[in-house]
Design a protein around this motif. Sequence first.
Motif, PDB file in Angstrom:
ATOM      1  N   ASP A  58       0.823  -1.216   0.000  1.00  0.00           N
ATOM      2  CA  ASP A  58       0.000   0.000   0.000  1.00  0.00           C
ATOM      3  C   ASP A  58       0.854   1.261   0.000  1.00  0.00           C
ATOM      4  OD1 ASP A  58      -2.345  -1.487  -0.007  1.00  0.00           O
ATOM      5  OD2 ASP A  58      -2.482  -1.522   2.181  1.00  0.00           O
ATOM      6  N   LYS A  59       2.051   1.177   0.545  1.00  0.00           N
ATOM      7  CA  LYS A  59       2.939   2.348   0.628  1.00  0.00           C
ATOM      8  C   LYS A  59       3.504   2.749  -0.734  1.00  0.00           C
ATOM      9  CE  LYS A  59       2.992   2.838   5.142  1.00  0.00           C
ATOM     10  NZ  LYS A  59       2.581   4.008   5.844  1.00  0.00           N
ATOM     11  N   VAL A  60       3.543   1.820  -1.697  1.00  0.00           N
ATOM     12  CA  VAL A  60       4.197   2.105  -2.975  1.00  0.00           C
ATOM     13  C   VAL A  60       3.240   2.215  -4.158  1.00  0.00           C
ATOM     14  CG1 VAL A  60       6.358   1.055  -2.206  1.00  0.00           C
ATOM     15  CG2 VAL A  60       4.719  -0.319  -3.478  1.00  0.00           C
ATOM     16  N   THR A  61       1.945   2.137  -3.907  1.00  0.00           N
ATOM     17  CA  THR A  61       0.987   2.104  -5.023  1.00  0.00           C
ATOM     18  C   THR A  61       0.997   3.354  -5.886  1.00  0.00           C
ATOM     19  OG1 THR A  61      -0.765   2.869  -3.563  1.00  0.00           O
ATOM     20  CG2 THR A  61      -0.601   0.487  -3.927  1.00  0.00           C
ATOM     21  N   ASP A  62       1.333   4.505  -5.333  1.00  0.00           N
ATOM     22  CA  ASP A  62       1.272   5.739  -6.115  1.00  0.00           C
ATOM     23  C   ASP A  62       2.639   6.408  -6.276  1.00  0.00           C
ATOM     24  OD1 ASP A  62       1.595   6.532  -3.491  1.00  0.00           O
ATOM     25  OD2 ASP A  62       0.143   8.160  -3.601  1.00  0.00           O
ATOM     26  N   MET A  63       3.699   5.644  -6.208  1.00  0.00           N
ATOM     27  CA  MET A  63       5.048   6.218  -6.271  1.00  0.00           C
ATOM     28  C   MET A  63       5.749   5.995  -7.607  1.00  0.00           C
ATOM     29  SD  MET A  63       6.538   5.652  -2.519  1.00  0.00           S
ATOM     30  CE  MET A  63       5.787   6.542  -1.176  1.00  0.00           C
ATOM     31  N   TYR A  64       5.110   5.290  -8.527  1.00  0.00           N
ATOM     32  CA  TYR A  64       5.744   4.947  -9.797  1.00  0.00           C
ATOM     33  C   TYR A  64       5.007   5.608 -10.954  1.00  0.00           C
ATOM     34  CZ  TYR A  64       8.504   1.629  -7.188  1.00  0.00           C
ATOM     35  OH  TYR A  64       9.375   1.076  -6.300  1.00  0.00           O
ATOM     36  N   ALA A  65       5.766   6.026 -11.948  1.00  0.00           N
ATOM     37  CA  ALA A  65       5.208   6.644 -13.152  1.00  0.00           C
ATOM     38  C   ALA A  65       4.423   5.597 -13.947  1.00  0.00           C
ATOM     39  CB  ALA A  65       6.334   7.227 -14.005  1.00  0.00           C
ATOM     40  N   PRO A  66       3.476   6.035 -14.775  1.00  0.00           N
ATOM     41  CA  PRO A  66       2.701   5.076 -15.574  1.00  0.00           C
ATOM     42  C   PRO A  66       3.555   4.188 -16.479  1.00  0.00           C
ATOM     43  CG  PRO A  66       1.662   7.228 -15.637  1.00  0.00           C
ATOM     44  CD  PRO A  66       2.985   7.399 -14.939  1.00  0.00           C
ATOM     45  N   ASN A  67       4.725   4.659 -16.875  1.00  0.00           N
ATOM     46  CA  ASN A  67       5.611   3.870 -17.739  1.00  0.00           C
ATOM     47  C   ASN A  67       6.881   3.428 -17.004  1.00  0.00           C
ATOM     48  OD1 ASN A  67       6.661   6.436 -17.533  1.00  0.00           O
ATOM     49  ND2 ASN A  67       7.145   6.634 -19.702  1.00  0.00           N
ATOM     50  N   ALA A  68       6.773   3.237 -15.693  1.00  0.00           N
ATOM     51  CA  ALA A  68       7.936   2.866 -14.875  1.00  0.00           C
ATOM     52  C   ALA A  68       8.464   1.480 -15.237  1.00  0.00           C
ATOM     53  CB  ALA A  68       7.557   2.889 -13.395  1.00  0.00           C
ATOM     54  N   VAL A  69       9.757   1.302 -14.977  1.00  0.00           N
ATOM     55  CA  VAL A  69      10.405   0.007 -15.148  1.00  0.00           C
ATOM     56  C   VAL A  69      11.217  -0.267 -13.885  1.00  0.00           C
ATOM     57  CG1 VAL A  69      12.089  -1.337 -16.476  1.00  0.00           C
ATOM     58  CG2 VAL A  69      10.584   0.277 -17.648  1.00  0.00           C
ATOM     59  N   VAL A  70      11.014  -1.449 -13.302  1.00  0.00           N
ATOM     60  CA  VAL A  70      11.762  -1.887 -12.124  1.00  0.00           C
ATOM     61  C   VAL A  70      12.468  -3.180 -12.498  1.00  0.00           C
ATOM     62  CG1 VAL A  70      11.602  -2.679  -9.729  1.00  0.00           C
ATOM     63  CG2 VAL A  70      10.114  -0.832 -10.529  1.00  0.00           C
ATOM     64  N   THR A  71      13.771  -3.276 -12.159  1.00  0.00           N
ATOM     65  CA  THR A  71      14.504  -4.520 -12.412  1.00  0.00           C
ATOM     66  C   THR A  71      15.178  -4.976 -11.125  1.00  0.00           C
ATOM     67  OG1 THR A  71      16.507  -3.367 -13.111  1.00  0.00           O
ATOM     68  CG2 THR A  71      14.941  -3.967 -14.828  1.00  0.00           C
ATOM     69  N   ASP A  72      15.245  -6.286 -10.958  1.00  0.00           N
ATOM     70  CA  ASP A  72      15.866  -6.878  -9.781  1.00  0.00           C
ATOM     71  C   ASP A  72      16.319  -8.285 -10.143  1.00  0.00           C
ATOM     72  OD1 ASP A  72      16.741  -7.352  -7.169  1.00  0.00           O
ATOM     73  OD2 ASP A  72      14.913  -6.592  -6.249  1.00  0.00           O
ATOM     74  N   GLU A  73      16.972  -8.952  -9.204  1.00  0.00           N
ATOM     75  CA  GLU A  73      17.579 -10.247  -9.509  1.00  0.00           C
ATOM     76  C   GLU A  73      16.668 -11.441  -9.301  1.00  0.00           C
ATOM     77  OE1 GLU A  73      21.017 -10.657  -6.987  1.00  0.00           O
ATOM     78  OE2 GLU A  73      19.894 -10.043  -5.244  1.00  0.00           O
ATOM     79  N   GLN A  74      15.417 -11.236  -8.924  1.00  0.00           N
ATOM     80  CA  GLN A  74      14.515 -12.381  -8.803  1.00  0.00           C
ATOM     81  C   GLN A  74      13.532 -12.406  -9.976  1.00  0.00           C
ATOM     82  OE1 GLN A  74      14.634 -10.128  -6.149  1.00  0.00           O
ATOM     83  NE2 GLN A  74      12.664  -9.149  -6.176  1.00  0.00           N
ATOM     84  N   ASN A  75      13.135 -13.588 -10.320  1.00  0.00           N
ATOM     85  CA  ASN A  75      12.237 -13.839 -11.429  1.00  0.00           C
ATOM     86  C   ASN A  75      10.921 -13.090 -11.228  1.00  0.00           C
ATOM     87  OD1 ASN A  75      11.278 -14.992 -13.728  1.00  0.00           O
ATOM     88  ND2 ASN A  75      11.182 -17.066 -12.928  1.00  0.00           N
ATOM     89  N   PRO A  76      10.399 -12.396 -12.201  1.00  0.00           N
ATOM     90  CA  PRO A  76      10.714 -12.363 -13.624  1.00  0.00           C
ATOM     91  C   PRO A  76      11.696 -11.266 -14.029  1.00  0.00           C
ATOM     92  CG  PRO A  76       8.625 -11.283 -13.323  1.00  0.00           C
ATOM     93  CD  PRO A  76       9.096 -11.737 -11.961  1.00  0.00           C
ATOM     94  N   TYR A  77      12.398 -10.675 -13.084  1.00  0.00           N
ATOM     95  CA  TYR A  77      13.519  -9.748 -13.294  1.00  0.00           C
ATOM     96  C   TYR A  77      13.131  -8.326 -13.695  1.00  0.00           C
ATOM     97  CZ  TYR A  77      15.641 -14.330 -13.342  1.00  0.00           C
ATOM     98  OH  TYR A  77      15.980 -15.607 -13.028  1.00  0.00           O
ATOM     99  N   SER A  78      11.940  -8.116 -14.226  1.00  0.00           N
ATOM    100  CA  SER A  78      11.512  -6.738 -14.501  1.00  0.00           C
ATOM    101  C   SER A  78       9.998  -6.637 -14.422  1.00  0.00           C
ATOM    102  CB  SER A  78      12.012  -6.257 -15.861  1.00  0.00           C
ATOM    103  OG  SER A  78      11.316  -6.892 -16.906  1.00  0.00           O
ATOM    104  N   TRP A  79       9.556  -5.447 -14.034  1.00  0.00           N
ATOM    105  CA  TRP A  79       8.135  -5.149 -13.897  1.00  0.00           C
ATOM    106  C   TRP A  79       7.915  -3.785 -14.525  1.00  0.00           C
ATOM    107  CZ3 TRP A  79      11.555  -6.990 -10.436  1.00  0.00           C
ATOM    108  CH2 TRP A  79      11.358  -8.300  -9.986  1.00  0.00           C
ATOM    109  N   ASN A  80       6.778  -3.613 -15.174  1.00  0.00           N
ATOM    110  CA  ASN A  80       6.512  -2.381 -15.910  1.00  0.00           C
ATOM    111  C   ASN A  80       5.181  -1.765 -15.498  1.00  0.00           C
ATOM    112  OD1 ASN A  80       8.798  -2.705 -17.737  1.00  0.00           O
ATOM    113  ND2 ASN A  80       7.633  -4.425 -18.545  1.00  0.00           N
ATOM    114  N   GLY A  81       5.120  -0.455 -15.622  1.00  0.00           N
ATOM    115  CA  GLY A  81       3.873   0.248 -15.405  1.00  0.00           C
ATOM    116  C   GLY A  81       3.754   0.845 -14.021  1.00  0.00           C
TER     117      GLY A  81
END
Length: 168
Positions: A58-81
């Motif tokens: 709930d703390k992070v629901t409104d902190m990312y841009a509509p076209n955000a990209v997050v990458t990390d070392e766990q599967n599936p390695y990237s998340w968008n939106g």
Amino acid sequence: MRKSILTMVYTSLLLILITSQKTIAADMAAEDTVKKVNPEVLQTINTVLKASYTFDIDKVTDMYAPNAVVTDEQNPYSWNGQLAGVQWVNSVQKAVKDFKIHDFTVNIKKIKIFQQTEEVAYLIVPVEYTGTVNGDPFNEEGAFSFVFRYVSGKWLIKSQAWVPKNGL
């Protein structure tokens, strides 16, 4: 002799020209960069990284841009939106559960690299994740790179990427 003097003069002029252009570019960059990291950007980073070990989506629901990209070392390695942060926190929680990590926390270290203008911020945030696995200490150091955009009066995460220390 005269040819060598002319060569030295032209070489000197060329060096002056090259050096002066670098100085001008460096001065322009210094004027565009804000001297301190924006407090809203720092608060967002602290909230996001705390959510990564408390698993409070709930703390992070409104902190990312509509076209955000997050990458990390766990599967599936990237998340968008816009929900990339929520999906990332959920994947961290799953990884902690799968690896049976207990007392999972994050220590945010001093930010040494950042650049920002009135509309964009770029930061490298060194962190250390700790906990225990089967009673043994767990420790992973690395850094997140963040790019923020100032959108509609709010700083939003445009990109967030994790790099473990052993990957540097």
